[in-house]
Design an enzyme around this catalytic site. Structure first.
Site, mmCIF file in Angstrom:
data_model
loop_
_atom_site.group_PDB
_atom_site.id
_atom_site.type_symbol
_atom_site.label_atom_id
_atom_site.label_comp_id
_atom_site.label_asym_id
_atom_site.label_seq_id
_atom_site.Cartn_x
_atom_site.Cartn_y
_atom_site.Cartn_z
ATOM 1 N N ASN A 9 71.650 -11.538 37.851
ATOM 2 C CA ASN A 9 71.531 -10.152 37.382
ATOM 3 C C ASN A 9 70.567 -10.140 36.198
ATOM 4 O O ASN A 9 70.920 -10.606 35.117
ATOM 5 C CB ASN A 9 72.919 -9.653 36.952
ATOM 6 C CG ASN A 9 72.873 -8.281 36.298
ATOM 7 O OD1 ASN A 9 71.869 -7.582 36.375
ATOM 8 N ND2 ASN A 9 73.963 -7.903 35.648
ATOM 9 N N LYS A 11 69.521 -7.617 34.671
ATOM 10 C CA LYS A 11 69.802 -6.472 33.778
ATOM 11 C C LYS A 11 68.490 -5.740 33.461
ATOM 12 O O LYS A 11 67.602 -5.685 34.312
ATOM 13 C CB LYS A 11 70.522 -6.940 32.518
ATOM 14 C CG LYS A 11 71.711 -7.828 32.807
ATOM 15 C CD LYS A 11 72.594 -8.023 31.616
ATOM 16 C CE LYS A 11 73.686 -9.021 31.952
ATOM 17 N NZ LYS A 11 74.746 -9.065 30.984
ATOM 18 N N HIS A 91 79.412 -2.888 37.234
ATOM 19 C CA HIS A 91 79.254 -3.893 36.175
ATOM 20 C C HIS A 91 79.837 -3.328 34.882
ATOM 21 O O HIS A 91 79.753 -2.124 34.629
ATOM 22 C CB HIS A 91 77.764 -4.239 35.995
ATOM 23 C CG HIS A 91 77.544 -5.428 35.118
ATOM 24 N ND1 HIS A 91 77.626 -5.344 33.742
ATOM 25 C CD2 HIS A 91 77.272 -6.730 35.408
ATOM 26 C CE1 HIS A 91 77.399 -6.554 33.240
ATOM 27 N NE2 HIS A 91 77.177 -7.404 34.230
ATOM 28 N N GLU A 93 78.815 -3.281 32.007
ATOM 29 C CA GLU A 93 77.857 -2.536 31.169
ATOM 30 C C GLU A 93 77.641 -1.128 31.711
ATOM 31 O O GLU A 93 77.385 -0.192 30.944
ATOM 32 C CB GLU A 93 76.542 -3.332 31.071
ATOM 33 C CG GLU A 93 76.732 -4.566 30.189
ATOM 34 C CD GLU A 93 75.843 -5.749 30.545
ATOM 35 O OE1 GLU A 93 74.841 -5.570 31.246
ATOM 36 O OE2 GLU A 93 76.181 -6.876 30.112
ATOM 37 N N GLU A 161 84.480 -10.660 36.248
ATOM 38 C CA GLU A 161 83.699 -10.894 35.038
ATOM 39 C C GLU A 161 84.498 -10.454 33.821
ATOM 40 O O GLU A 161 84.512 -9.266 33.479
ATOM 41 C CB GLU A 161 82.401 -10.086 35.087
ATOM 42 C CG GLU A 161 81.501 -10.449 36.244
ATOM 43 C CD GLU A 161 80.046 -10.165 35.905
ATOM 44 O OE1 GLU A 161 79.274 -11.116 35.898
ATOM 45 O OE2 GLU A 161 79.702 -9.003 35.625
ATOM 46 N N GLY A 167 77.660 -12.717 28.344
ATOM 47 C CA GLY A 167 76.606 -12.832 27.334
ATOM 48 C C GLY A 167 77.077 -13.364 25.998
ATOM 49 O O GLY A 167 76.360 -13.280 24.999
ATOM 50 N N SER A 206 78.815 -15.999 31.232
ATOM 51 C CA SER A 206 78.291 -17.192 30.553
ATOM 52 C C SER A 206 78.265 -18.440 31.441
ATOM 53 O O SER A 206 78.496 -19.550 30.966
ATOM 54 C CB SER A 206 79.071 -17.457 29.259
ATOM 55 O OG SER A 206 78.895 -16.380 28.348
HETATM 56 C C1 PEP Z 1 76.371 -10.598 33.892
HETATM 57 O O1 PEP Z 1 75.377 -10.001 33.535
HETATM 58 O O2 PEP Z 1 77.028 -10.151 34.824
HETATM 59 C C2 PEP Z 1 76.719 -11.845 33.216
HETATM 60 C C3 PEP Z 1 77.744 -12.532 33.672
HETATM 61 O O3 PEP Z 1 75.946 -12.219 32.164
HETATM 62 P P1 PEP Z 1 75.907 -13.684 31.460
HETATM 63 O O4 PEP Z 1 75.817 -14.705 32.564
HETATM 64 O O5 PEP Z 1 74.704 -13.645 30.595
HETATM 65 O O6 PEP Z 1 77.181 -13.831 30.690
#
Ligand code: PEP
Length: 246
Positions: A9, A11, A91, A93, A161, A167, A206
């Site tokens: 992703n 983003k 997601h 976000e 998630e 992040g 992460s």
């Molecule tokens: C994500 O954007 O869904 C995500 C898991 O980000 P990251 O791997 O940077 O934590």
């Protein structure tokens, strides 16, 4: 068995120059039995699809309607027409920045499926919810309300998630991941019968080359949704390799 998926992703990161990373990713063959997916920002989808080879291209959101007076929004049909075969929905976000509810995510998922896209439906708890012992209740509730009754393992993927892990560099313990993925699998089987066994369950938050092998060793983890570590092919490739070897 659920299919393995390594999903990136991007983003709101990357202009045309970022396609060099996709080009670099395509230099290695996609391993047998693994779907490799990159979800770039919407303006890059058609250019990404043109150079992706065996790598699948996805979007990061879609509207629940197929057309109409929704300025700035993009329908699932448009994404499919642009070359996407997947779309990330719900997601955290999107849920926080745009106040998306489970009901909206469910409607978008149905729209995505109707347009022939595979929906990657995201769910996850906040740190406060985890600390309050509510994780399973929260994620199973989100799962129930975000997936339409028409969902099948061929059309929908679930990404767990934990919001506090996205992040941040913080990752749940393998036991915590296992507990949630087992509960999600049980909920999918209860609702969809044997097909519940075939839904791909991704972990996200992460994921890096250094923790991917351990995470992919957890039962009921069929892949990962990766943010930061998907931006560079050199970071994402070892994650794909770890999934292929799991
Ligand atoms: C994500 O954007 O869904 C995500 C898991 O980000 P990251 O791997 O940077 O934590």
């Amino acid at each position: 068995m659920a299919r393995k998926i390594a999903a990136g992703n991007w983003k709101m990161n990357g202009t045309g120059a970022a396609l060099a990373e996709l080009d670099s990713l395509t230099q290695d063959p996609v391993p047998d039995g693994v779907d490799v997916l990159i979800c770039p920002p919407a303006p890059l989808i058609s250019r990404a699809a043109a150079v992706a080879g065996a790598v699948k291209i996805g979007a990061q959101d879609c509207h629940a309607k197929s057309s109409g007076a929704h300025t700035g929004d993009i329908s699932a049909d448009m994404l499919r027409d642009a070359g996407a075969s997947y779309v990330i929905l719900g997601h955290s976000e999107r849920r926080s920045d745009h106040a998306e509810t489970d009901a909206q995510v469910c409607a978008k998922t149905q729209a995505a499926v109707d347009a022939g896209l595979i929906a990657v439906v995201c769910i996850g708890e906040t740190l406060d919810e985890r600390n309050a012992g509510q994780t399973l209740e929260i994620v199973c509730g989100q799962l129930a309300a975000s997936l339409p009754d028409t969902a099948t393992s061929a059309t929908c993927v679930v990404a767990y998630e934990p919001i506090w892990a996205i992040g941040t560099g913080k990752v749940p313990t393998l036991e915590q991941i296992s507990e949630v993925h087992d509960a999600l699998r049980a909920a999918l089987v209860e609702r969809f019968g044997d097909d519940g066994l075939q839904f791909s369950l991704l972990y996200g938050g992460s994921v890096k080359a250094s923790n991917a092998v351990d995470i992919f060793g957890v039962p009921n983890v069929d892949g990962a949704l990766v943010g930061g570590a998907s931006l560079k092919a050199a970071d994402f490739s070892p994650i794909i390799a770890a999934l292929a070897a799991a």
